[in-house]
Design a protein around this motif. Sequence first.
Motif, PDB file in Angstrom:
ATOM      1  N   GLN A 244       0.838  -1.199   0.000  1.00  0.00           N
ATOM      2  CA  GLN A 244       0.000   0.000   0.000  1.00  0.00           C
ATOM      3  C   GLN A 244       0.877   1.254   0.000  1.00  0.00           C
ATOM      4  OE1 GLN A 244      -3.401   0.133   0.006  1.00  0.00           O
ATOM      5  NE2 GLN A 244      -3.914  -2.016   0.328  1.00  0.00           N
TER       6      GLN A 244
ATOM      7  N   ALA B 226       0.652   4.045  -2.981  1.00  0.00           N
ATOM      8  CA  ALA B 226       0.069   5.347  -2.643  1.00  0.00           C
ATOM      9  C   ALA B 226       1.057   6.480  -2.895  1.00  0.00           C
ATOM     10  CB  ALA B 226      -0.403   5.352  -1.193  1.00  0.00           C
TER      11      ALA B 226
ATOM     12  N   LEU C  61      -7.998   7.598  -8.066  1.00  0.00           N
ATOM     13  CA  LEU C  61      -7.539   8.257  -6.843  1.00  0.00           C
ATOM     14  C   LEU C  61      -7.630   9.772  -6.936  1.00  0.00           C
ATOM     15  CD1 LEU C  61      -4.421   6.124  -5.842  1.00  0.00           C
ATOM     16  CD2 LEU C  61      -6.632   6.197  -4.707  1.00  0.00           C
TER      17      LEU C  61
END
Length: 360
Positions: free
Chosen positions: A86, A90, A128
């Motif tokens: 993650q 990200a 996103l």
Amino acid sequence: GAAYVPIDLNQPAERRTLILSDADPKLVVIEGTQVEGIPLGIEILRMPQYVPEGVERRRVPQLEDPAYVIYTSGSTGQPKGVIVTQRNAARLFTVAEPLFKFGAKDVWTLFHSIGFDFSVWELWGALLNGGRLVVVPATTARAADAFHALVVREGVTVLCQTPSAFRAFDVADAAAGRPANQLRHVVFAGEALDPRSLKGWFESHGDDQPRLANMYGITETTVHATYRRMLALDAGGSGRSLIGAPLADLRIDLLDPNGRPVVSGEVGEIFVGGEGVSAGYLGRPELTAQRFLPDPHGERPDARLYRSGDLARRMPAGDLEYLGRIDNQVKLRGFRIELGEIEAVLCSAADVRGAVVALR
């Protein structure tokens, strides 16, 4: 809190079976009724279908949890799964923000196979940032005229392409009555870019609408590792494949065979350090140890350097020039192909004593 493993149904059945066997998933999400190659005992969720009531996310994912596992080629014929966390995923979009200013008004295409990590950039770059994602049918992706028409019709603003795919798009754009003037960014990745191939595009569109960027990347360092803005001036140059400088939270070292840094202008192997370096290969600790080395300059105790197998040199102005592979891996339309993988399959035939595979 789970990780996803993308599997492209256009890939050979043997590869899909190998990936499913190696990843050992708990759940397979499919569209329609095709279950060929899915091992018995794995739960299947057919789409479109709602998740049953009462099924909740077990926990909030942590930064070091796997986000996805994408399989790349292997020299023995066995695909290897790269575990991207993650945190890895990200931060890619955080460091990209100052370079691109992506936003909710952007329209992206999901042009590439979900089994190719360029798709991670396309998929999550859109979602996103609150943008819109246009999923491109495989038949449209293979027909430059049809794909160009889709880009114009859907008002696509962010286009991601391998250089070889973009050459066909450029031809279609020049022939179209409506050029793709709504584009804000074209991002190249997946294979070496010859800037001279962009001459006609720059003559038609100029430097700024859209902006063109060349990004060198590796699955093991989370899609993109470097960035370089491409300008019309580059198209009249020497044809060097310039990949620019590392992203803000990454570091690139060029080392000789003895692990010593090379001086500017000398060729060295690319080693990547920083927040994009992934967690290694799924279930392959020995291979992970060979390619992911301790990083003496890392900010965290477990920091590692990824040994890419790619060659480059640093130009006087600071640009990195990509110079190909140190081994016999090649890239074809963005896909990493181990020539040894094909040789191993050929040599498994009873009447074949030896085999050599080359890319033309």
